[in-house]
Enzyme design. Structure first.
Site, PDB file in Angstrom:
ATOM      1  N   GLU A 143       0.837  -1.212   0.000  1.00  0.00           N
ATOM      2  CA  GLU A 143       0.000   0.000   0.000  1.00  0.00           C
ATOM      3  C   GLU A 143       0.868   1.256   0.000  1.00  0.00           C
ATOM      4  OE1 GLU A 143      -3.088  -0.107   2.994  1.00  0.00           O
ATOM      5  OE2 GLU A 143      -3.312  -2.277   2.857  1.00  0.00           O
TER       6      GLU A 143
HETATM    7  C1  HAH Z   1      -4.917   0.542   5.335  1.00  0.00           C
HETATM    8  N1  HAH Z   1      -4.962   0.753   6.719  1.00  0.00           N
HETATM    9  C2  HAH Z   1      -5.870  -0.560   4.904  1.00  0.00           C
HETATM   10  O1  HAH Z   1      -5.197  -1.795   4.822  1.00  0.00           O
HETATM   11  C3  HAH Z   1      -6.545  -0.269   3.571  1.00  0.00           C
HETATM   12  O2  HAH Z   1      -7.502  -1.256   3.338  1.00  0.00           O
HETATM   13  C4  HAH Z   1      -7.200   1.079   3.599  1.00  0.00           C
HETATM   14  O3  HAH Z   1      -7.880   1.331   2.365  1.00  0.00           O
HETATM   15  C5  HAH Z   1      -6.200   2.100   3.871  1.00  0.00           C
HETATM   16  C6  HAH Z   1      -5.154   1.810   4.647  1.00  0.00           C
HETATM   17  C7  HAH Z   1      -4.061   1.708   7.237  1.00  0.00           C
HETATM   18  C8  HAH Z   1      -4.403   2.278   8.561  1.00  0.00           C
HETATM   19  C9  HAH Z   1      -5.699   2.435   9.023  1.00  0.00           C
HETATM   20  O4  HAH Z   1      -6.732   2.069   8.271  1.00  0.00           O
HETATM   21  C10 HAH Z   1      -5.958   2.965  10.304  1.00  0.00           C
HETATM   22  C11 HAH Z   1      -4.909   3.352  11.086  1.00  0.00           C
HETATM   23  C12 HAH Z   1      -3.643   3.233  10.623  1.00  0.00           C
HETATM   24  C13 HAH Z   1      -3.391   2.698   9.367  1.00  0.00           C
END
Ligand code: HAH
Length: 338
Positions: free
Chosen positions: A244
């Site tokens: 990501e």
């Molecule tokens: C990611 N999380 C997720 O894996 C992805 O599915 C989403 O679209 C964006 C980011 C990162 C994250 C979060 O959602 C909450 C706190 C810290 C990091």
């Protein structure tokens, strides 16, 4: 995309000797970023469209249209697909964990639902999706705990992660199965991720890789911290995917954790700093090509990025290689020219 941008080198072609170059795509960007996707990427991930709440919003209702459109697009253009994600504490309907009376469902019921969900989704795409983020973000960020206190943990217990991987392997024996997490280079958290995956491997759980999300900033994490995490994970003998990647232009200045509310002007100075950051990141990633199989950006161009709302809502950010008009940024050139 204007014609001016048509004669630039292809990112994924440039990186063919190293690793796949992927992008997270949503229903809108599949159209708005189509030309960039076809030219510069050879892997795609659904930003949201395969998450439980989107693809399976109610017990007896699946919504496959958007996921199908992405998978069909990938097939048409010979692109790899990373499936994202099956077991996560976010974007999962509360009803998954409740019985008909609205009380907490039993472990047996939740496990059956997980099996049904995974068999349905992985079964539908078994010809097209080569790898899945089976479990997302299951360890705690800080403190003395280990596993995040999620609904999954509460209902299924400590071995829910092992169960999820076994269920996924049964549903798609050929798919590569990944554990995916953020803050994956931070010393404490990377140690927890390492331990979790080492433990699963010890038990003979079918897990094949670690997804390092790579939601990074201009100045954090330091390059040597990233390098240490890569090498530590690689020592487990699993595959590594950067899943990501994006680099917020809001650095961890003054210990704000990138949370300053001030919107920066995206000027030439900032564009240069971002380019330098991307240059050093990709030089490290290339040096680790033997263990890194794929690098996926969390978006395509700066006109559509979740970073505009994370970690500060409504704060414009410029974290990707293509600008808001879909042109190549200095960061693009610093990644392709080496
Ligand atoms: C990611 N999380 C997720 O894996 C992805 O599915 C989403 O679209 C964006 C980011 C990162 C994250 C979060 O959602 C909450 C706190 C810290 C990091």
């Amino acid at each position: 995309m204007t014609d001016t941008y048509r004669n630039i080198p292809s990112l994924s072609e440039r990186y063919r000797p190293y690793f796949r170059i992927g992008a997270a795509v949503n229903a809108k960007s599949l159209n708005t970023h189509r030309d960039l996707l076809v030219t510069h990427f050879n892997s795609v991930t659904a930003e949201n469209e395969m998450k439980w709440e989107e693809i399976h919003p109610e017990q007896d209702r699946y919504e496959f249209a958007k996921a199908d459109a992405l998978v069909n697009f990938a097939r048409e253009h010979g692109m790899f697909v990373r499936g994202h994600t099956l077991v996560w504490h976010n974007q999962t309907p509360a009803a998954v964990f409740l019985d008909d009376l609205g009380q907490t469902a039993t472990a047996a019921v939740v496990e059956r639902r997980l099996e049904e969900h995974v068999a349905t989704v992985l079964g539908r795409y078994h010809n097209d999706i080569g790898c899945w983020d089976v479990v997302n973000e299951a360890v705690v960020d800080a403190g003395t705990g280990f596993l995040r206190d999620s609904r999954w943990l509460q209902t299924l217990g400590d071995d829910y992660i092992a169960k999820a991987f076994r269920i996924a392997h049964q549903a798609a024996p050929d798919a590569l199965l990944f554990y995916n997490d953020y803050n994956e280079t931070k010393p404490d958290k990377s140690e927890r991720i390492y331990k979790l995956v080492a433990g699963l491997l010890d038990e003979g759980v079918p897990i094949h890789g670690i997804g390092m999300q790579g939601h990074w900033m201009l100045d954090d994490p330091a390059l040597d911290e990233i390098e240490r995490a890569i090498d530590r994970y690689a020592s487990l003998g699993v595959r590594l995917h950067i899943t990501e990647l994006d680099v917020s232009v809001y650095g961890n200045v003054h210990g704000t954790g990138g949370q300053s509310q001030e919107v920066l002007p995206y000027d030439d100075e900032l564009a240069k700093r971002l380019a330098e950051r991307y240059r050093s990141l990709f030089s490290l990633l290339r040096a680790r090509k033997d263990v890194i199989e794929s690098v996926t950006f969390w978006g395509v161009a700066d006109d559509d990025t979740w970073r505009d709302n994370f970690p500060v809502r409504g704060r414009k950010d410029w974290p990707l290689l293509f600008d808001v008009n879909h042109g190549p940024k200095q960061a693009f050139w610093s990644v392709v020219e080496f």
